[in-house]
Design a protein around this motif. Structure first.
Motif, PDB file in Angstrom:
ATOM      1  N   VAL A 422     102.973  37.169  70.199  1.00  9.84           N
ATOM      2  CA  VAL A 422     103.749  36.150  70.919  1.00  9.84           C
ATOM      3  C   VAL A 422     104.943  36.804  71.599  1.00  9.84           C
ATOM      4  O   VAL A 422     105.448  37.830  71.145  1.00  9.84           O
ATOM      5  N   ARG A 423     105.339  36.178  72.704  1.00 13.46           N
ATOM      6  CA  ARG A 423     106.571  36.593  73.369  1.00 13.46           C
ATOM      7  C   ARG A 423     107.655  35.652  72.862  1.00 13.46           C
ATOM      8  O   ARG A 423     107.609  34.451  73.108  1.00 13.46           O
ATOM      9  N   SER A 424     108.607  36.188  72.107  1.00 16.73           N
ATOM     10  CA  SER A 424     109.623  35.331  71.486  1.00 16.73           C
ATOM     11  C   SER A 424     110.983  35.511  72.150  1.00 16.73           C
ATOM     12  O   SER A 424     111.313  36.593  72.635  1.00 16.73           O
ATOM     13  N   ARG A 444     107.407  44.416  62.770  1.00 22.76           N
ATOM     14  CA  ARG A 444     106.568  45.096  63.771  1.00 22.76           C
ATOM     15  C   ARG A 444     106.803  44.581  65.189  1.00 22.76           C
ATOM     16  O   ARG A 444     105.890  44.509  66.005  1.00 22.76           O
ATOM     17  N   GLY A 445     108.033  44.175  65.489  1.00 19.62           N
ATOM     18  CA  GLY A 445     108.355  43.674  66.824  1.00 19.62           C
ATOM     19  C   GLY A 445     108.767  44.796  67.762  1.00 19.62           C
ATOM     20  O   GLY A 445     109.245  45.849  67.328  1.00 19.62           O
ATOM     21  N   SER A 446     108.592  44.577  69.076  1.00 20.63           N
ATOM     22  CA  SER A 446     109.073  45.555  70.067  1.00 20.63           C
ATOM     23  C   SER A 446     109.979  44.829  71.057  1.00 20.63           C
ATOM     24  O   SER A 446     109.620  43.763  71.583  1.00 20.63           O
ATOM     25  N   LEU A 460     117.760  37.682  73.204  1.00 17.15           N
ATOM     26  CA  LEU A 460     116.880  38.835  72.953  1.00 17.15           C
ATOM     27  C   LEU A 460     115.433  38.402  73.148  1.00 17.15           C
ATOM     28  O   LEU A 460     115.044  37.309  72.719  1.00 17.15           O
ATOM     29  N   ARG A 461     114.653  39.263  73.788  1.00 12.50           N
ATOM     30  CA  ARG A 461     113.237  38.967  73.994  1.00 12.50           C
ATOM     31  C   ARG A 461     112.402  40.021  73.260  1.00 12.50           C
ATOM     32  O   ARG A 461     112.540  41.218  73.534  1.00 12.50           O
ATOM     33  N   TYR A 462     111.583  39.564  72.344  1.00  9.76           N
ATOM     34  CA  TYR A 462     110.761  40.468  71.522  1.00  9.76           C
ATOM     35  C   TYR A 462     109.285  40.099  71.626  1.00  9.76           C
ATOM     36  O   TYR A 462     108.946  38.918  71.780  1.00  9.76           O
ATOM     37  N   GLN A 463     108.428  41.108  71.539  1.00  9.76           N
ATOM     38  CA  GLN A 463     107.007  40.856  71.324  1.00  9.76           C
ATOM     39  C   GLN A 463     106.746  41.060  69.842  1.00  9.76           C
ATOM     40  O   GLN A 463     107.030  42.124  69.302  1.00  9.76           O
ATOM     41  N   LEU A 464     106.202  40.008  69.212  1.00 11.62           N
ATOM     42  CA  LEU A 464     105.986  40.034  67.759  1.00 11.62           C
ATOM     43  C   LEU A 464     104.564  39.595  67.425  1.00 11.62           C
ATOM     44  O   LEU A 464     104.007  38.721  68.108  1.00 11.62           O
ATOM     45  N   PRO A 465     103.956  40.157  66.372  1.00  7.32           N
ATOM     46  CA  PRO A 465     102.664  39.633  65.918  1.00  7.32           C
ATOM     47  C   PRO A 465     102.846  38.212  65.380  1.00  7.32           C
ATOM     48  O   PRO A 465     103.789  37.938  64.628  1.00  7.32           O
ATOM     49  N   LEU A 466     101.946  37.306  65.775  1.00  6.55           N
ATOM     50  CA  LEU A 466     102.055  35.909  65.332  1.00  6.55           C
ATOM     51  C   LEU A 466     101.997  35.810  63.805  1.00  6.55           C
ATOM     52  O   LEU A 466     102.689  34.991  63.202  1.00  6.55           O
ATOM     53  N   ALA A 467     101.200  36.677  63.177  1.00  7.67           N
ATOM     54  CA  ALA A 467     101.064  36.642  61.713  1.00  7.67           C
ATOM     55  C   ALA A 467     102.401  36.881  61.013  1.00  7.67           C
ATOM     56  O   ALA A 467     102.631  36.387  59.911  1.00  7.67           O
ATOM     57  N   GLU A 468     103.305  37.642  61.650  1.00  6.79           N
ATOM     58  CA  GLU A 468     104.610  37.931  61.039  1.00  6.79           C
ATOM     59  C   GLU A 468     105.570  36.751  61.189  1.00  6.79           C
ATOM     60  O   GLU A 468     106.561  36.653  60.481  1.00  6.79           O
ATOM     61  N   ILE A 469     105.284  35.857  62.158  1.00  8.45           N
ATOM     62  CA  ILE A 469     106.173  34.712  62.384  1.00  8.45           C
ATOM     63  C   ILE A 469     105.807  33.533  61.495  1.00  8.45           C
ATOM     64  O   ILE A 469     106.666  32.802  61.030  1.00  8.45           O
ATOM     65  N   VAL A 470     104.481  33.343  61.233  1.00  5.40           N
ATOM     66  CA  VAL A 470     104.067  32.104  60.566  1.00  5.40           C
ATOM     67  C   VAL A 470     104.389  32.061  59.081  1.00  5.40           C
ATOM     68  O   VAL A 470     104.213  31.030  58.458  1.00  5.40           O
TER      69      VAL A 470
END
Length: 627
Positions: A422-424, A444-446, A460-470
């Motif tokens: 996801v783009r957060s 594991r965000g970039s 701040l804009r991060y790309q994060l795995p959805l599994a890490e957010i839920v």
């Protein structure tokens, strides 16, 4: 049903030039529903004695949590007190939308039925992540944006500071930002005048075949499906035969009209009008959101452009505590789907939990809301397994598997695993930038970019795995920023990741309910955590129970539930040691035999405790709801 006030214009007689379609968009808790209440009072469509807080929030769960889940459309009369139109009565169609990230699909559908929107910002909190997301949605639909600061009556309000922040974001002057208090009603009349002046009237061809866009549909137990539409071209009349352009289904219009805010039947709806249709259909899926309605005879050829279908982001298993409640759970999910187009489910079985359903949700709050409605409205007691996202697993032999449940993870040689990202967008005071970066990197965000909205607020804009957010990302974010950070996210494709399936084994038997797909670096930590927790939760048996965590055939963690041991030496008051040893050996052999034939009894409470505390199954959703 209360009588409709006499000053509400008849839907079929309004000129398009006098119609204004707009919605209110904002972050959670910035005052959308309260502002809608004041507008209903000022325009006189709800009498003072019938007024209540959050008038348009009809569900108990919406009123208790203070959040909007379903969009509501309402027609209001308004004669501007200033401007070029003088005191000519206008018709304002207002749509109150949800503010939570999980219900963005409701917002996007509402925007398509409007020409303008009120962007509402709390004068004490400023711009939040969801404010930005909704602003970009409105810009995509090319709507007129009216910037408004709410809650100016609060002691902590900083209207001048946030007005300049908002003006900088939209590209207007800070003097153009309207200041209101939805609680006291201050400035709301000027806002209604601004809607009439700034929002363009709807444009359509009155004498062409009718085309109406479905932007929502709900199920009424007495009248069947109620479909909410915006008429773009032509006119729809009562008792007319209509055709759904995507499905080809034909129906007769039994009733047509507008909500003001209760249902107000009329002879028809013309260009630019927003209202409801009742055809007697009993299945919401026949009234597809985004479809175009036209007349059966001499109807339109080209449909209107629709919306993207909402796709589930998170999957969770729902199981009844009592297995005999399975048919009731199935019926309850069928009924909920009538009011929620985004809900998808299919039956599944678990060796540990019995029969249940694999249910797809838009996010954790959506999961929490559906589960609470099932328990409250249908009296069900449920276990929800830890939330999972959808993975694509490519095997070395060329086969591809789509995995929504850890038990579906294929065995054999895995080539690569794709996970959704996801783009957060995170907005917080600048003093918390370091803490947020540390948290995102541990998940594991970039980092994709960073902007200062003002001297002390940063985006701040991060790309994060959805599994890490839920799981518990939102809880961790709030605790690291003392509650000041806000989060918004949207799907952004997928990436290849080093993921493995961790199995939990009880006495060598795999328990599918406790399996999880995690990153290779976190597999050991997950295994140790689950094994330790289960050792505390599983009662001691007559024999020793090993609890193991395994990746494939490799054991990565182990705990042991010790056996209950009878004191066989209690009556040995002396004598030869060999007598005691013989009794102990006999007991040992008995335990060994019991271990072979014995089964591990795992109580239901252990499943509930292990799954709820591990998966972020309740807490994260509640925290998000209170955002």
């Amino acid at each position: 049903m209360p009588a409709t006030p006499s000053n509400v214009p008849e839907p079929s007689r309004t000129e398009p030039a006098l119609i204004r379609n707009f919605c209110i968009i904002a972050h959670i808790d910035h005052g959308k529903s309260t502002l809608a209440d004041r507008m209903l009072q000022l325009t006189g469509v709800v009498e003072q004695r019938q007024m209540r807080a959050q008038y348009l929030d009809r569900m108990d769960i919406e009123r208790e949590r203070g959040i909007t889940i379903k969009s509501q459309a309402v027609r209001m009369p308004w004669a501007p007190t200033s401007g070029t139109d003088g005191a000519v009565p206008h018709v304002l169609n207002m749509i109150d939308t949800p503010g939570h990230v999980d219900f963005t699909y409701e917002v996007s559908r509402s925007l398509a039925a409007c020409e303008g929107c009120i962007l509402l910002v709390d004068a004490a909190q400023g711009i939040e992540a969801q404010t930005l997301a909704n602003l970009y949605l409105a810009m995509e639909h090319d709507l007129t944006i009216i910037p408004v600061l709410n809650k100016i009556d609060l002691p902590a309000a900083q209207p001048e500071k946030f007005a300049s922040e908002l003006a900088h974001l939209i590209g207007c002057e800070s003097t153009d930002v309207l200041k209101v208090s939805a609680k006291t009603g201050e400035g709301v009349e000027d806002l209604l005048d601004a809607v009439v002046e700034q929002v363009a009237p709807p444009v359509g061809v009155a004498d062409s075949p009718a085309r109406a866009m479905i932007f929502d549909s709900v199920y009424d137990a007495y009248r069947g499906v109620v479909t909410y539409v915006k008429v773009v071209d032509g006119m729809l009349g009562k008792r007319e035969r209509i055709r759904m352009m995507s499905t080809g289904a034909t129906h007769e219009l039994l009733e047509i009209g507008a909500n003001s805010p209760e249902m107000n039947p009329a002879d028809g709806l013309g260009v630019g009008e927003v209202g409801y249709l009742i055809t007697g259909v009993k299945d919401v899926r026949q009234s597809k959101v985004g479809d175009t309605i036209t007349q059966l005879n001499h109807g339109a050829e080209e449909p209107l452009s629709g919306y993207k279908e909402p796709k589930p982001m998170v999957f969770s298993g729902l199981y009844p505590l009592d297995g005999s409640d399975y048919p009731e759970l199935r019926d309850a999910l069928d009924k909920l789907r009538l009011n929620d187009a985004a809900l998808v489910y299919e039956p599944e079985t678990s060796a540990a939990l019995g029969f249940g359903f694999r249910v797809g949700f838009l996010g954790l709050l959506h999961l929490e809301v559906i589960r609470e409605r099932l328990e409250r409205e249908f009296g069900l007691d449920l276990i929800a397994t830890a939330p999972n996202v959808i993975y694509q697993v490519d095997m070395e032999d060329g086969a591809t598997h789509v995995v929504t449940n850890p038990s579906e993870f294929p065995t054999g040689k895995v080539d690569q695993v794709h996970e959704p990202v996801v783009r957060s967008t995170l907005i917080a005071p600048s003093e918390f930038v370091g803490a947020i970066m540390e948290l995102c990197q541990s998940r594991r965000g970039s980092l994709q970019g960073m902007d200062y909205l003002s001297e002390d607020r940063v985006e701040l804009r991060y790309q994060l795995p959805l599994a890490e957010i839920v799981f518990d990302f939102f809880d961790a974010l709030k605790s690291k920023t003392r509650g000041y950070a806000s989060l918004d996210y949207e799907p952004n494709g997928e990436q290849i990741a080093d993921l493995v399936k961790v199995d939990i084994l009880l006495q060598g038997d795999r328990v599918d309910a406790f399996s999880a797909i995690v990153h290779k670096d976190k597999a050991y930590a997950y295994g140790v955590r689950m094994a330790t927790k289960l050792r505390e939760l599983i009662p001691r048996q007559q024999f020793e129970v090993p609890i193991q965590a395994a990746v494939g055939s490799r054991i990565i963690a182990r705990e042991t539930v010790r056996a209950i041991r009878k004191d066989v030496l209690a009556k040995c008051y002396g004598g030869d040691i060999s007598r005691k040893r013989k009794l102990l050996e006999k007991q040992k052999e008995g335990k060994k035999r019991m271990k072979v034939v014995g089964r591990v009894e795992v109580p239901q409470e252990a499943f509930i405790a292990a799954l709820s505390s591990d998966g972020g199954d309740g807490k994260a959703g509640d925290a998000k709801a209170k955002k």
